[in-house]
Each structure stands twice: as structure tokens, then as C-alpha cells.
Design a protein around this motif. Structure first.
Motif, PDB file in Angstrom:
ATOM      1  N   ILE A 288     -35.278  -5.441  27.806  1.00 24.71           N
ATOM      2  CA  ILE A 288     -36.328  -6.015  28.646  1.00 24.71           C
ATOM      3  C   ILE A 288     -35.849  -5.943  30.084  1.00 24.71           C
ATOM      4  O   ILE A 288     -34.814  -6.529  30.420  1.00 24.71           O
ATOM      5  N   ARG A 289     -36.587  -5.220  30.905  1.00 26.76           N
ATOM      6  CA  ARG A 289     -36.274  -5.119  32.336  1.00 26.76           C
ATOM      7  C   ARG A 289     -37.405  -5.799  33.094  1.00 26.76           C
ATOM      8  O   ARG A 289     -38.578  -5.478  32.874  1.00 26.76           O
ATOM      9  N   ILE A 290     -37.035  -6.708  33.992  1.00 26.99           N
ATOM     10  CA  ILE A 290     -38.036  -7.447  34.757  1.00 26.99           C
ATOM     11  C   ILE A 290     -37.936  -7.007  36.211  1.00 26.99           C
ATOM     12  O   ILE A 290     -36.853  -7.058  36.812  1.00 26.99           O
ATOM     13  N   PHE A 291     -39.084  -6.588  36.750  1.00 23.80           N
ATOM     14  CA  PHE A 291     -39.161  -6.070  38.105  1.00 23.80           C
ATOM     15  C   PHE A 291     -40.071  -6.953  38.955  1.00 23.80           C
ATOM     16  O   PHE A 291     -41.030  -7.540  38.453  1.00 23.80           O
ATOM     17  N   ASP A 292     -39.794  -7.004  40.268  1.00 19.08           N
ATOM     18  CA  ASP A 292     -40.714  -7.666  41.192  1.00 19.08           C
ATOM     19  C   ASP A 292     -41.753  -6.643  41.652  1.00 19.08           C
ATOM     20  O   ASP A 292     -41.731  -5.482  41.233  1.00 19.08           O
ATOM     21  N   LEU A 293     -42.682  -7.069  42.518  1.00 12.99           N
ATOM     22  CA  LEU A 293     -43.751  -6.166  42.968  1.00 12.99           C
ATOM     23  C   LEU A 293     -43.235  -4.983  43.775  1.00 12.99           C
ATOM     24  O   LEU A 293     -43.878  -3.930  43.830  1.00 12.99           O
ATOM     25  N   ALA A 294     -42.066  -5.120  44.399  1.00 14.64           N
ATOM     26  CA  ALA A 294     -41.487  -4.022  45.167  1.00 14.64           C
ATOM     27  C   ALA A 294     -40.804  -3.000  44.259  1.00 14.64           C
ATOM     28  O   ALA A 294     -40.386  -1.940  44.717  1.00 14.64           O
ATOM     29  N   GLY A 295     -40.687  -3.314  42.977  1.00 17.33           N
ATOM     30  CA  GLY A 295     -40.050  -2.398  42.038  1.00 17.33           C
ATOM     31  C   GLY A 295     -38.567  -2.635  41.864  1.00 17.33           C
ATOM     32  O   GLY A 295     -37.896  -1.853  41.193  1.00 17.33           O
ATOM     33  N   ASP A 296     -38.052  -3.706  42.459  1.00 16.00           N
ATOM     34  CA  ASP A 296     -36.627  -4.017  42.334  1.00 16.00           C
ATOM     35  C   ASP A 296     -36.355  -4.701  40.997  1.00 16.00           C
ATOM     36  O   ASP A 296     -37.118  -5.574  40.573  1.00 16.00           O
ATOM     37  N   LEU A 297     -35.251  -4.326  40.362  1.00 12.57           N
ATOM     38  CA  LEU A 297     -34.858  -4.938  39.104  1.00 12.57           C
ATOM     39  C   LEU A 297     -34.368  -6.360  39.366  1.00 12.57           C
ATOM     40  O   LEU A 297     -33.472  -6.584  40.159  1.00 12.57           O
ATOM     41  N   VAL A 298     -34.985  -7.324  38.705  1.00 11.88           N
ATOM     42  CA  VAL A 298     -34.665  -8.736  38.899  1.00 11.88           C
ATOM     43  C   VAL A 298     -33.775  -9.252  37.766  1.00 11.88           C
ATOM     44  O   VAL A 298     -32.872 -10.044  37.983  1.00 11.88           O
ATOM     45  N   ALA A 299     -34.050  -8.795  36.539  1.00 10.74           N
ATOM     46  CA  ALA A 299     -33.287  -9.243  35.379  1.00 10.74           C
ATOM     47  C   ALA A 299     -33.344  -8.170  34.301  1.00 10.74           C
ATOM     48  O   ALA A 299     -34.275  -7.365  34.247  1.00 10.74           O
ATOM     49  N   LYS A 300     -32.314  -8.185  33.441  1.00 12.32           N
ATOM     50  CA  LYS A 300     -32.263  -7.251  32.323  1.00 12.32           C
ATOM     51  C   LYS A 300     -31.699  -8.000  31.118  1.00 12.32           C
ATOM     52  O   LYS A 300     -30.741  -8.764  31.244  1.00 12.32           O
ATOM     53  N   HIS A 301     -32.301  -7.770  29.975  1.00 18.43           N
ATOM     54  CA  HIS A 301     -31.847  -8.418  28.740  1.00 18.43           C
ATOM     55  C   HIS A 301     -31.870  -7.392  27.615  1.00 18.43           C
ATOM     56  O   HIS A 301     -32.838  -6.653  27.467  1.00 18.43           O
ATOM     57  N   GLU A 302     -30.799  -7.340  26.830  1.00 20.93           N
ATOM     58  CA  GLU A 302     -30.735  -6.461  25.664  1.00 20.93           C
ATOM     59  C   GLU A 302     -30.560  -7.316  24.422  1.00 20.93           C
ATOM     60  O   GLU A 302     -29.845  -8.321  24.446  1.00 20.93           O
ATOM     61  N   ALA A 303     -31.239  -6.920  23.342  1.00 17.83           N
ATOM     62  CA  ALA A 303     -31.171  -7.716  22.113  1.00 17.83           C
ATOM     63  C   ALA A 303     -31.481  -6.839  20.912  1.00 17.83           C
ATOM     64  O   ALA A 303     -31.999  -5.730  21.038  1.00 17.83           O
TER      65      ALA A 303
END
Length: 136
Positions: free
Chosen positions: A75-90
Motif C-alpha cells: 500500500i503506497r499513500i500519495f499526496d495530491l502532488a504525487g509525493d509518497l507519504v507512507a508505504k506498508h507491506e503485508a
């Protein structure tokens, strides 16, 4: 085997169960097996991927998704500018709703996109994107 007892008021419609439709040749009542009409064959259905609560007012949101086979999830979470905010692997269990709790206590108010990417143990791949609103 199915057993039915009747004590006082019944919450089961006994007449429905004992109708001719549910009596076999030996005069035994039965209930037919289910038809699996809710079986989900799609690997990562988009309508089963969402977060709650949305919008997020507190410090956490739950990202829920369903996969039909055991899978590795990113799971990759991006802001509106396209910057990676968080990443989770499971690891996700197939045939069940899986969930990840995202702590947004250090995240600013705004709209975010979570890209859920799944790769099954048999090699299937799929991804979907959900929108997350954070309001503080």
C-alpha cells in the motif's frame, strides 16, 4: 444434521421449514445447502477496497481490501502532488477482508490516494486506488 426445538414462542417459521419443499421421502425435514451466490471471483475487486472512517477526523483510518487468493500487498499513500507519504507491506489472506491501520497523527489535512497493489502466490497481480480525506 439439523435439529429443531420449539420452546414457547419461536423465532423460526416452523411451517416454512416443514413445508413439502423441505421434506424428503423418509418424512425428514431438511434445509438445503447454500448456493454460494456471493462468491467473489475477481482477484482484487475495486468495490471491496475502501477506508473507514472517511473523512478521517481522528488519528487513525482503516484501509480495508479483499483478495481472492493469498497475496503480498503493498500500500503506497500519495499526496495530491504525487509525493509518497507512507508505504506498508503485508501478507493478505485470500477469501477474507484484510485491513491495515494507517496512523495519520503526523499527516496534514488534505486528500490522499492509496494505491493498493496485490500479487498472489500464483502470480496474479492487480491494483486499485482509493481516495482518503484527512481533516484536522
Amino acid at each position: 444434521d439439523f435439529y429443531l426445538w420449539k420452546f414457547g414462542k419461536s423465532f423460526i417459521d416452523y411451517n416454512y421449514i416443514t413445508s413439502a419443499k423441505f421434506i424428503d421421502n423418509g418424512n425428514r425435514a431438511f434445509i438445503p445447502k447454500s448456493d454460494n451466490i456471493n462468491f467473489i471471483s475477481e482477484f482484487l475487486p475495486t468495490n471491496k477496497a475502501y477506508n473507514w472512517p472517511n473523512p478521517v477526523y481522528e488519528d487513525e483510518t482503516n484501509i480495508r481490501y479483499y483478495v481472492s487468493e493469498d497475496s503480498k500487498i503493498v500500500i503506497r499513500i500519495f499526496d495530491l502532488a504525487g509525493d509518497l507519504v507512507a508505504k506498508h507491506e503485508a501478507d493478505a489472506r485470500g477469501g477474507y477482508d484484510n485491513e491495515f491501520v494507517w496512523n495519520v497523527s503526523d499527516i496534514q489535512s488534505g486528500v490522499y490516494f492509496a494505491n493498493i497493489e496485490a500479487t498472489s502466490v500464483t502470480g496474479k497481480t492487480s491494483n486499485t486506488v482509493i481516495k482518503i480525506a484527512v481533516i484536522k
